[in-house]
Motif scaffolding. Structure first.
Motif, PDB file in Angstrom:
ATOM      1  N   HIS A 249      48.461  35.829  44.062  1.00 25.16           N
ATOM      2  CA  HIS A 249      48.754  35.030  45.251  1.00 25.16           C
ATOM      3  C   HIS A 249      48.856  33.549  44.907  1.00 25.16           C
ATOM      4  O   HIS A 249      47.858  32.870  44.699  1.00 25.16           O
ATOM      5  CB  HIS A 249      47.731  35.229  46.360  1.00 25.16           C
ATOM      6  CG  HIS A 249      48.145  34.495  47.596  1.00 25.16           C
ATOM      7  ND1 HIS A 249      49.144  34.958  48.409  1.00 25.16           N
ATOM      8  CD2 HIS A 249      47.767  33.307  48.098  1.00 25.16           C
ATOM      9  CE1 HIS A 249      49.341  34.088  49.380  1.00 25.16           C
ATOM     10  NE2 HIS A 249      48.507  33.072  49.212  1.00 25.16           N
TER      11      HIS A 249
ATOM     12  N   HIS B  42      54.412  36.067  41.855  1.00 30.35           N
ATOM     13  CA  HIS B  42      54.742  36.934  42.990  1.00 30.35           C
ATOM     14  C   HIS B  42      55.045  38.359  42.533  1.00 30.35           C
ATOM     15  O   HIS B  42      54.598  39.319  43.154  1.00 30.35           O
ATOM     16  CB  HIS B  42      55.911  36.359  43.783  1.00 30.35           C
ATOM     17  CG  HIS B  42      55.542  35.155  44.582  1.00 30.35           C
ATOM     18  ND1 HIS B  42      56.466  34.414  45.268  1.00 30.35           N
ATOM     19  CD2 HIS B  42      54.353  34.534  44.805  1.00 30.35           C
ATOM     20  CE1 HIS B  42      55.870  33.413  45.889  1.00 30.35           C
ATOM     21  NE2 HIS B  42      54.587  33.461  45.612  1.00 30.35           N
TER      22      HIS B  42
ATOM     23  N   CYS C 280      53.888  39.902  40.060  1.00 33.41           N
ATOM     24  CA  CYS C 280      52.668  40.556  39.555  1.00 33.41           C
ATOM     25  C   CYS C 280      51.560  40.625  40.599  1.00 33.41           C
ATOM     26  O   CYS C 280      50.440  41.024  40.283  1.00 33.41           O
ATOM     27  CB  CYS C 280      52.170  39.815  38.317  1.00 33.41           C
ATOM     28  SG  CYS C 280      53.303  39.949  36.937  1.00 33.41           S
ATOM     29  N   GLY C 281      51.849  40.227  41.820  1.00 30.67           N
ATOM     30  CA  GLY C 281      50.853  40.307  42.881  1.00 30.67           C
ATOM     31  C   GLY C 281      49.793  39.222  42.831  1.00 30.67           C
ATOM     32  O   GLY C 281      48.748  39.352  43.462  1.00 30.67           O
TER      33      GLY C 281
ATOM     34  N   ALA D  55      43.778  36.739  37.461  1.00 31.01           N
ATOM     35  CA  ALA D  55      44.942  37.617  37.341  1.00 31.01           C
ATOM     36  C   ALA D  55      45.705  37.227  36.092  1.00 31.01           C
ATOM     37  O   ALA D  55      45.516  36.147  35.536  1.00 31.01           O
ATOM     38  CB  ALA D  55      45.829  37.503  38.579  1.00 31.01           C
TER      39      ALA D  55
END
Length: 107
Positions: free
Chosen positions: A17, A12, A14-15, A102
């Protein structure tokens, strides 16, 4: 990432999802992650509550864990590879398909 954070918290921050529909309370399987065999062996074993939740997750592997239940430790986990399953389902029956890649680093 900082030692003591869960994989869900780091995702969360680090963006990345990862849903975490239950808010990290080990009550859903939407933060289902898959680890390498090496990383899985280094972690403490999942408790009964986590194992019960993983029983209702989809596409579970032998190295599956819940991201909300794995607290990171820099000395142990630096370089850990974490994979996200292509799909997750929460207990409300909603399916989510993941795409992309990611990562995160240590602070």
């Amino acid at each position: 990432a900082r030692s003591g954070m869960t994989i869900l918290e780091v995702a969360h921050a680090c963006g990345v999802h990862v849903e975490g529909a239950c808010g990290g309370e080990c009550a859903c399987s939407t933060c289902h992650i898959i680890l390498t065999k090496e990383a899985f062996r280094e972690l403490p074993a999942p408790d009964d509550a986590e194992t019960d939740v993983l029983d209702v997750a989809i596409r579970v592997q032998e190295t599956s864990r819940l991201g909300c239940q794995v607290q990171l430790c820099k000395e142990r986990d630096e370089g850990m590879k974490i994979m996200l399953p292509a799909r997750t389902a929460n207990l409300l029956g909603r399916m989510r398909t993941r795409t992309g890649k990611a990562g995160f680093g240590w602070t």
